[in-house]
Design an enzyme around this catalytic site. Structure first.
Site, mmCIF file in Angstrom:
data_model
loop_
_atom_site.group_PDB
_atom_site.id
_atom_site.type_symbol
_atom_site.label_atom_id
_atom_site.label_comp_id
_atom_site.label_asym_id
_atom_site.label_seq_id
_atom_site.Cartn_x
_atom_site.Cartn_y
_atom_site.Cartn_z
ATOM 1 N N HIS A 228 -20.907 -72.615 -37.503
ATOM 2 C CA HIS A 228 -22.341 -72.384 -37.785
ATOM 3 C C HIS A 228 -23.158 -73.458 -37.050
ATOM 4 C CE1 HIS A 228 -25.912 -71.068 -39.760
ATOM 5 N NE2 HIS A 228 -25.709 -71.520 -40.984
ATOM 6 N N MET A 263 -17.258 -73.018 -28.340
ATOM 7 C CA MET A 263 -18.452 -73.225 -29.143
ATOM 8 C C MET A 263 -19.723 -72.894 -28.360
ATOM 9 S SD MET A 263 -17.445 -74.145 -32.050
ATOM 10 C CE MET A 263 -15.742 -73.712 -32.365
ATOM 11 N N HIS A 267 -21.368 -64.334 -31.891
ATOM 12 C CA HIS A 267 -22.286 -64.277 -33.035
ATOM 13 C C HIS A 267 -21.834 -63.153 -33.960
ATOM 14 C CE1 HIS A 267 -26.019 -64.167 -35.346
ATOM 15 N NE2 HIS A 267 -26.247 -65.366 -34.845
ATOM 16 N N ASP A 318 -27.020 -72.070 -29.834
ATOM 17 C CA ASP A 318 -26.476 -73.421 -29.749
ATOM 18 C C ASP A 318 -26.080 -73.785 -28.331
ATOM 19 O OD1 ASP A 318 -24.965 -72.812 -32.926
ATOM 20 O OD2 ASP A 318 -26.785 -73.941 -32.475
ATOM 21 N N ARG A 343 -34.372 -75.729 -39.719
ATOM 22 C CA ARG A 343 -33.978 -74.639 -40.608
ATOM 23 C C ARG A 343 -34.401 -74.845 -42.056
ATOM 24 N NH1 ARG A 343 -30.382 -70.519 -39.667
ATOM 25 N NH2 ARG A 343 -31.386 -70.566 -37.658
HETATM 26 C C1 SDX Z 1 -25.008 -69.964 -35.511
HETATM 27 O O1 SDX Z 1 -25.434 -66.154 -38.558
HETATM 28 C C2 SDX Z 1 -26.313 -66.719 -37.863
HETATM 29 O O2 SDX Z 1 -27.397 -66.205 -37.621
HETATM 30 C C3 SDX Z 1 -25.968 -68.095 -37.368
HETATM 31 C C4 SDX Z 1 -26.979 -68.722 -36.411
HETATM 32 C C5 SDX Z 1 -28.262 -69.050 -37.114
HETATM 33 O O3 SDX Z 1 -29.307 -69.128 -36.447
HETATM 34 O O4 SDX Z 1 -28.209 -69.310 -38.331
HETATM 35 O O5 SDX Z 1 -27.243 -67.812 -35.356
HETATM 36 C C6 SDX Z 1 -26.463 -70.021 -35.828
HETATM 37 O O6 SDX Z 1 -24.230 -70.331 -36.339
HETATM 38 C C7 SDX Z 1 -24.565 -69.391 -34.197
HETATM 39 C C8 SDX Z 1 -23.013 -69.359 -34.066
HETATM 40 C C9 SDX Z 1 -22.538 -70.767 -33.702
HETATM 41 N N1 SDX Z 1 -21.074 -70.802 -33.768
HETATM 42 C C10 SDX Z 1 -20.342 -70.933 -32.619
HETATM 43 O O7 SDX Z 1 -20.819 -70.954 -31.487
HETATM 44 C C11 SDX Z 1 -18.848 -71.067 -32.870
HETATM 45 C C12 SDX Z 1 -18.071 -70.184 -31.887
HETATM 46 N N2 SDX Z 1 -18.333 -68.775 -32.279
HETATM 47 C C13 SDX Z 1 -17.285 -68.090 -33.010
HETATM 48 O O8 SDX Z 1 -16.638 -68.902 -33.954
HETATM 49 C C14 SDX Z 1 -17.745 -66.722 -33.523
HETATM 50 O O9 SDX Z 1 -18.346 -66.073 -32.465
HETATM 51 C C15 SDX Z 1 -18.644 -66.631 -34.729
HETATM 52 C C16 SDX Z 1 -18.065 -67.326 -35.900
HETATM 53 C C17 SDX Z 1 -19.990 -67.179 -34.428
HETATM 54 C C18 SDX Z 1 -18.790 -65.157 -35.074
HETATM 55 O O10 SDX Z 1 -17.541 -64.694 -35.276
HETATM 56 P P1 SDX Z 1 -17.214 -63.306 -36.012
HETATM 57 O O11 SDX Z 1 -18.372 -62.383 -35.989
HETATM 58 O O12 SDX Z 1 -16.620 -63.612 -37.326
HETATM 59 O O13 SDX Z 1 -16.195 -62.706 -35.038
HETATM 60 P P2 SDX Z 1 -14.697 -63.196 -34.927
HETATM 61 O O14 SDX Z 1 -14.604 -64.700 -35.110
HETATM 62 O O15 SDX Z 1 -13.880 -62.322 -35.797
HETATM 63 O O16 SDX Z 1 -14.408 -62.906 -33.386
HETATM 64 C C19 SDX Z 1 -14.081 -61.589 -32.955
HETATM 65 C C20 SDX Z 1 -13.152 -61.800 -31.770
HETATM 66 C C21 SDX Z 1 -11.966 -62.694 -32.124
HETATM 67 O O17 SDX Z 1 -10.912 -62.352 -31.244
HETATM 68 P P3 SDX Z 1 -9.579 -61.664 -31.914
HETATM 69 O O18 SDX Z 1 -9.073 -62.685 -32.926
HETATM 70 O O19 SDX Z 1 -10.088 -60.376 -32.544
HETATM 71 O O20 SDX Z 1 -8.683 -61.484 -30.715
HETATM 72 O O21 SDX Z 1 -13.852 -62.511 -30.725
HETATM 73 C C22 SDX Z 1 -13.258 -63.784 -30.516
HETATM 74 C C23 SDX Z 1 -12.413 -64.088 -31.760
HETATM 75 O O22 SDX Z 1 -11.337 -64.949 -31.404
HETATM 76 N N3 SDX Z 1 -14.317 -64.771 -30.416
HETATM 77 C C24 SDX Z 1 -14.230 -65.863 -29.670
HETATM 78 C C25 SDX Z 1 -15.465 -66.512 -29.845
HETATM 79 N N4 SDX Z 1 -16.246 -65.804 -30.691
HETATM 80 C C26 SDX Z 1 -15.527 -64.711 -31.050
HETATM 81 N N5 SDX Z 1 -13.234 -66.344 -28.901
HETATM 82 C C27 SDX Z 1 -13.484 -67.526 -28.274
HETATM 83 N N6 SDX Z 1 -14.659 -68.196 -28.394
HETATM 84 C C28 SDX Z 1 -15.657 -67.724 -29.155
HETATM 85 N N7 SDX Z 1 -16.790 -68.416 -29.271
#
Ligand code: SDX
Length: 385
Positions: A228, A263, A267, A318, A343
């Protein structure tokens, strides 16, 4: 018995209405009380956007000056907060300092509320608490960075707008207009985003009729996580690991082979790009030009284009914010506290919305533990029944 329809992470689950903002992945757009965030970032001071999120309308001149007066009256680093922060080890994470500081503010601001039924406060009390907290947080975030650098806190200036004062408090000098504008835009873009994990945390706490400060403390705990808010800090760790644009391919080969989350990308709601990124990227571009750092732009572009090409996963807010804050001079550890300072507006807007139309948030769970069993030799005392 039919398997329960578990929605892990509440993915795709609509739990309530909100009028505060609309995140629309189909159109890749974000509205704050109906206004596109891009228009607000290009035209408003963050104080006016705070008024919009809290009250539903952009402020008149009088309303803005009234809000500014209250916000500026609360800019000083209070002795109780400074004493609490000074108790925290310098090598603890700054988010722990910010979380503790808000706890101390809560204890101070709700003194005498010993009847827990009164904890929640009135709508007017909570609007005023929100403005005061918005005003007090920059001094906390700035002091947190300065103390790690062995510097004393800087006195707040009440002749500067919110963004310019925040930079003054942190660096002890007046920032250039282009820096103030980029920082102001980042604060607006970070201010609100519907039911993200930290905001929903705040709503859950509020739904028990607990107080606004307890809800914000819980939200800070949620925002710290690298999935997050902590991601903006983690983006800089990645940039430091890669070093320069020509190292992106080998670095990404290794990272993806290790199944690392990159990172700043991906989303839960937006699946083809985060609507806020173009506006924050434009702000980053102005900072790259201002500080003459084309190397930052080259690394940013190389990692984005290669990761999107290989994984089809797009940057979130981010990703541009991290390098922007780095160029301005914020320590990497200060990035997520900056996210808190922005926020807190969205959190408190949602807290007040939850209070106005509350229902205790208490979902169900499907039990998959051991079947019922009993203590060996236990004989129930039937005489008492
Ligand atoms: C914020 O919710 C909000 O609005 C949050 C926010 C806000 O303003 O409040 O927008 C702010 O938190 C933005 C997000 C910041 N976080 C990151 O940048 C961390 C990296 N991102 C991931 O951890 C991920 O994308 C999430 C947690 C943000 C979202 O993940 P989901 O929707 O739960 O999807 P998932 O983790 O199940 O991913 C689906 C697939 C997976 O592959 P498989 O396991 O199915 O093979 O996509 C891959 C994931 O491994 N994947 C990534 C990835 N994001 C998704 N792989 C590598 N790097 C990534 N960043």
């Amino acid at each position: 018995m039919a398997e329960p329809d578990i929605k892990k992470g509440l993915a795709g689950v609509v739990v309530d209405y909100t009028a505060v903002s609309k995140v629309n992945p189909d159109t890749n757009s974000l509205l704050y009380r109906g206004y596109p965030v891009q228009e607000l970032a290009a035209t408003q001071p963050v104080e006016a956007v705070a008024h919009l999120l809290w009250t539903g309308e952009l402020p008149s001149e009088d309303q803005l000056s009234t809000l500014r007066r209250t916000e500026r009256e609360n800019r000083a680093l209070q002795p109780d907060v400074k004493a609490a922060i000074d108790l925290i080890p310098l090598d603890a994470h700054p988010m722990d300092e910010v979380r503790t500081a808000v706890s101390v503010i809560g204890a101070r601001e709700t003194r005498g509320t010993l009847n827990v039924m009164d904890a929640v406060g009135t709508p007017q009390e909570n609007l005023e608490r929100s403005i005061r907290l918005f005003g007090e947080l920059p001094a906390i975030v700035a002091y947190s960075q300065r103390r790690r650098r062995g510097l004393e806190p800087v006195e707040a200036r009440d002749d500067l707008d919110y963004a310019a004062n925040f930079l003054w408090l942190t660096f002890g000098e007046e920032a250039d207009e282009v820096v103030v504008d980029a920082f102001n835009r980042s604060m607006i873009l970070y201010a609100e985003h519907s039911f993200n994990a930290s905001t929903f945390t705040a709503r859950v706490i509020t739904s028990t009729l607990s107080d606004l400060y307890s809800a914000v403390v819980g939200a800070i705990g949620a925002l710290k996580g690298p999935l997050h808010g902590g991601a903006n800090e983690a983006v800089l760790h990645i940039f430091d690991e890669i070093g320069s644009a020509e190292n992106v391919t080998p670095w990404l080969d290794t990272a993806l082979a290790e199944k690392r989350k990159i990172m700043g990308f991906g989303h839960r709601v937006y699946k083809r790009g985060d609507s806020r990124v173009p506006t924050m990227k434009a702000a980053l571009d102005t900072l790259v030009a201002h500080y003459d750092r084309p190397d930052v732009a080259a690394l940013y572009d190389a990692l984005e284009s290669e990761f999107v090409a290989r994984k089809g996963i797009y940057p979130n807010l981010d990703y541009p914010s991290g390098p922007a804050y780095n160029l301005i001079g914020f320590d990497t550890l200060t990035f997520t506290p900056l996210f808190v300072a922005a926020r807190v507006v969205g959190w408190t807007a949602h807290i007040m919305e939850q209070q106005a139309s509350n229902a205790l948030i208490r979902p169900l769970s499907a039990y998959n533990g051991p079947d019922e069993r009993h203590i060996e030799g236990y004989v129930p005392d039937t005489s008492a029944i």
